[in-house]
Design a protein around this motif. Structure first.
Motif, mmCIF file in Angstrom:
data_model
loop_
_atom_site.group_PDB
_atom_site.id
_atom_site.type_symbol
_atom_site.label_atom_id
_atom_site.label_comp_id
_atom_site.label_asym_id
_atom_site.label_seq_id
_atom_site.Cartn_x
_atom_site.Cartn_y
_atom_site.Cartn_z
ATOM 1 N N GLU A 131 0.792 -1.307 -0.092
ATOM 2 C CA GLU A 131 0.066 0.042 0.018
ATOM 3 C C GLU A 131 0.875 1.232 -0.183
ATOM 4 O O GLU A 131 0.490 2.325 -0.738
ATOM 5 C CB GLU A 131 -0.899 0.025 1.051
ATOM 6 C CG GLU A 131 -1.999 -1.054 1.114
ATOM 7 C CD GLU A 131 -2.828 -1.073 2.450
ATOM 8 O OE1 GLU A 131 -2.370 -0.495 3.395
ATOM 9 O OE2 GLU A 131 -3.866 -1.860 2.449
ATOM 10 N N GLU A 132 1.909 1.202 0.579
ATOM 11 C CA GLU A 132 2.878 2.468 1.005
ATOM 12 C C GLU A 132 3.688 2.737 -0.479
ATOM 13 O O GLU A 132 3.539 3.696 -1.100
ATOM 14 C CB GLU A 132 3.757 2.284 2.031
ATOM 15 C CG GLU A 132 4.720 3.667 2.428
ATOM 16 C CD GLU A 132 6.027 3.099 1.666
ATOM 17 O OE1 GLU A 132 6.850 4.122 1.149
ATOM 18 O OE2 GLU A 132 6.529 2.087 2.360
ATOM 19 N N LEU A 133 4.312 1.627 -1.053
ATOM 20 C CA LEU A 133 4.796 1.697 -2.310
ATOM 21 C C LEU A 133 3.977 2.060 -3.567
ATOM 22 O O LEU A 133 4.384 2.736 -4.263
ATOM 23 C CB LEU A 133 5.588 0.505 -2.361
ATOM 24 C CG LEU A 133 6.684 0.042 -1.402
ATOM 25 C CD1 LEU A 133 7.563 -1.279 -2.114
ATOM 26 C CD2 LEU A 133 7.684 1.049 -1.490
ATOM 27 N N GLU A 134 2.699 1.309 -3.450
ATOM 28 C CA GLU A 134 1.932 1.821 -4.617
ATOM 29 C C GLU A 134 1.419 3.734 -4.508
ATOM 30 O O GLU A 134 1.167 3.991 -5.725
ATOM 31 C CB GLU A 134 0.404 1.108 -4.569
ATOM 32 C CG GLU A 134 0.683 -0.547 -4.790
ATOM 33 C CD GLU A 134 -0.593 -1.221 -4.879
ATOM 34 O OE1 GLU A 134 -1.630 -0.738 -4.029
ATOM 35 O OE2 GLU A 134 -0.686 -2.388 -5.401
ATOM 36 N N GLU A 135 1.138 3.740 -3.366
ATOM 37 C CA GLU A 135 0.780 5.356 -3.055
ATOM 38 C C GLU A 135 2.284 5.982 -3.606
ATOM 39 O O GLU A 135 1.751 7.281 -4.394
ATOM 40 C CB GLU A 135 0.667 5.494 -1.548
ATOM 41 C CG GLU A 135 0.212 7.198 -1.321
ATOM 42 C CD GLU A 135 -0.157 7.285 -0.063
ATOM 43 O OE1 GLU A 135 0.029 8.483 0.497
ATOM 44 O OE2 GLU A 135 -0.398 6.460 0.811
ATOM 45 N N THR A 136 3.350 5.717 -3.250
ATOM 46 C CA THR A 136 4.607 6.457 -3.517
ATOM 47 C C THR A 136 4.618 6.271 -5.163
ATOM 48 O O THR A 136 5.054 7.279 -5.830
ATOM 49 C CB THR A 136 5.792 5.942 -2.830
ATOM 50 O OG1 THR A 136 5.401 6.097 -1.548
ATOM 51 C CG2 THR A 136 7.095 6.738 -3.288
ATOM 52 N N LEU A 137 4.327 5.225 -5.824
ATOM 53 C CA LEU A 137 4.290 5.033 -7.212
ATOM 54 C C LEU A 137 3.528 6.021 -8.111
ATOM 55 O O LEU A 137 3.958 6.559 -8.864
ATOM 56 C CB LEU A 137 4.442 3.733 -7.382
ATOM 57 C CG LEU A 137 4.357 3.444 -8.898
ATOM 58 C CD1 LEU A 137 5.768 3.960 -9.745
ATOM 59 C CD2 LEU A 137 4.118 1.710 -9.285
ATOM 60 N N ALA A 138 2.031 5.967 -7.616
ATOM 61 C CA ALA A 138 1.203 6.903 -7.982
ATOM 62 C C ALA A 138 1.925 8.397 -8.228
ATOM 63 O O ALA A 138 1.691 9.096 -9.107
ATOM 64 C CB ALA A 138 0.088 6.738 -7.284
ATOM 65 N N ARG A 139 2.396 8.820 -6.974
ATOM 66 C CA ARG A 139 2.995 10.194 -6.946
ATOM 67 C C ARG A 139 4.266 10.296 -7.727
ATOM 68 O O ARG A 139 4.144 11.307 -8.510
ATOM 69 C CB ARG A 139 3.341 10.372 -5.584
ATOM 70 C CG ARG A 139 2.238 10.769 -4.371
ATOM 71 C CD ARG A 139 2.722 11.199 -3.389
ATOM 72 N NE ARG A 139 1.655 11.639 -2.313
ATOM 73 C CZ ARG A 139 1.307 11.116 -1.188
ATOM 74 N NH1 ARG A 139 1.998 9.822 -1.100
ATOM 75 N NH2 ARG A 139 0.225 11.561 -0.669
ATOM 76 N N LEU A 140 4.949 9.286 -7.849
ATOM 77 C CA LEU A 140 6.062 9.539 -8.973
ATOM 78 C C LEU A 140 5.732 9.396 -10.324
ATOM 79 O O LEU A 140 6.252 10.291 -11.034
ATOM 80 C CB LEU A 140 6.897 8.157 -8.856
ATOM 81 C CG LEU A 140 7.984 8.194 -7.225
ATOM 82 C CD1 LEU A 140 8.662 6.690 -7.239
ATOM 83 C CD2 LEU A 140 8.862 9.396 -7.500
ATOM 84 N N ARG A 141 4.672 8.646 -10.705
ATOM 85 C CA ARG A 141 4.165 8.805 -12.028
ATOM 86 C C ARG A 141 3.381 10.170 -12.462
ATOM 87 O O ARG A 141 3.537 10.435 -13.638
ATOM 88 C CB ARG A 141 2.973 7.623 -12.103
ATOM 89 C CG ARG A 141 3.319 6.150 -12.171
ATOM 90 C CD ARG A 141 4.378 5.804 -13.346
ATOM 91 N NE ARG A 141 4.580 4.266 -13.321
ATOM 92 C CZ ARG A 141 5.463 3.856 -14.110
ATOM 93 N NH1 ARG A 141 6.275 4.734 -14.708
ATOM 94 N NH2 ARG A 141 5.571 2.294 -14.067
ATOM 95 N N SER A 142 3.173 10.874 -11.383
ATOM 96 C CA SER A 142 2.213 12.180 -11.707
ATOM 97 C C SER A 142 3.306 13.221 -12.001
ATOM 98 O O SER A 142 3.046 14.411 -12.169
ATOM 99 C CB SER A 142 1.623 12.571 -10.523
ATOM 100 O OG SER A 142 2.375 13.040 -9.190
ATOM 101 N N LEU A 143 4.614 13.241 -11.558
ATOM 102 C CA LEU A 143 5.861 14.007 -11.923
ATOM 103 C C LEU A 143 5.934 14.482 -13.359
ATOM 104 O O LEU A 143 6.052 13.475 -14.135
ATOM 105 C CB LEU A 143 7.094 13.626 -11.225
ATOM 106 C CG LEU A 143 6.970 13.402 -9.669
ATOM 107 C CD1 LEU A 143 8.235 12.990 -9.102
ATOM 108 C CD2 LEU A 143 6.285 14.833 -8.947
#
Length: 229
Positions: free
Chosen positions: A217-229
């Protein structure tokens, strides 16, 4: 491109470089059978064992391949890119996807295999992450990565630990950029503390499913943020 007699040391490295030049310079195109060990040894002024080691190095670089009973043939004109170089060029989101596959399973293993020393190391790493909430983004990311590294280490699988270490430079760069661009710590200096505390608790309690789920859950949330950059 003529071959040259080599200086005494380091012979294998010199031999490898000279033979590589014949390939990358086009003297021996792809598909060419290169001269035998005896011929190469005489041309370079070294022993056959040195030539043999040089050919092994070229094979490891993906430039040549030995064919049983036929000799050694050129199979590529440029060395294969190593794993570290590929990671340096990779998009951080792509690296993060692979990180998730590896680290979630590592968390499950850690919950089953952790020792008392691992539990102490995890508690220390969590405390270090919390202390870094007062520091700049780079120091905070370093503390965050140290905590994740402690989880991977608790899985007691040296291959997993080595893979995670390879990812760290790319991950560090991407995470620092994310924190700076999205200002995630402006209102929450210890961003993600609850999730990381839950991860440590699950590993220490030996709950592999909870550890894996919490980390995913933590990594998926971070990945979503990284994809938004």
């Amino acid at each position: 491109m003529p071959l040259h007699v080599l200086r005494p040391s380091p012979l294998v490295e010199q031999a490898t470089e000279h033979l590589r030049e014949q390939i990358t310079g086009g003297t021996w195109p792809v598909g060419t059978k290169i001269p035998g060990e005896t011929t190469l040894a005489a041309s370079l002024g070294v022993g056959r064992s040195t030539v043999r080691e040089a050919l092994r190095a070229l094979a490891g670089a993906g430039l040549v391949r030995a064919r049983q009973g036929a000799g050694v043939f050129v199979i590529a004109s440029e060395p294969a890119e190593d794993w570290s170089a590929q990671l340096r060029r990779a998009a951080v989101g792509d690296v993060y996807e692979v990180r998730m596959l590896i680290e979630v399973e590592a968390a499950r293993l850690a919950a089953r295999r952790r020792t008392d020393d691992d539990a102490a190391a995890l508690a220390e790493a969590l405390a270090g992450r919390r202390a870094a909430s007062e520091a700049d983004d780079a120091a905070f990311v370093d503390a965050d990565i140290a905590l994740h590294a402690a989880v991977v280490a608790a899985a007691h699988n040296p291959v997993l630990s080595a893979l995670f270490t390879e990812f760290v430079p790319t991950l560090r760069r991407g995470l620092i950029d994310m924190l700076e661009l999205l200002a995630l710590r402006s209102g929450d200096p210890g961003h993600g503390d609850a999730g990381h505390a839950a991860l440590v608790d699950a590993v220490v309690r030996g709950d592999g499913e909870a550890a894996g789920r919490t980390l995913r859950e933590e990594l998926e949330e971070t990945l979503a943020r990284l994809r938004s950059l």
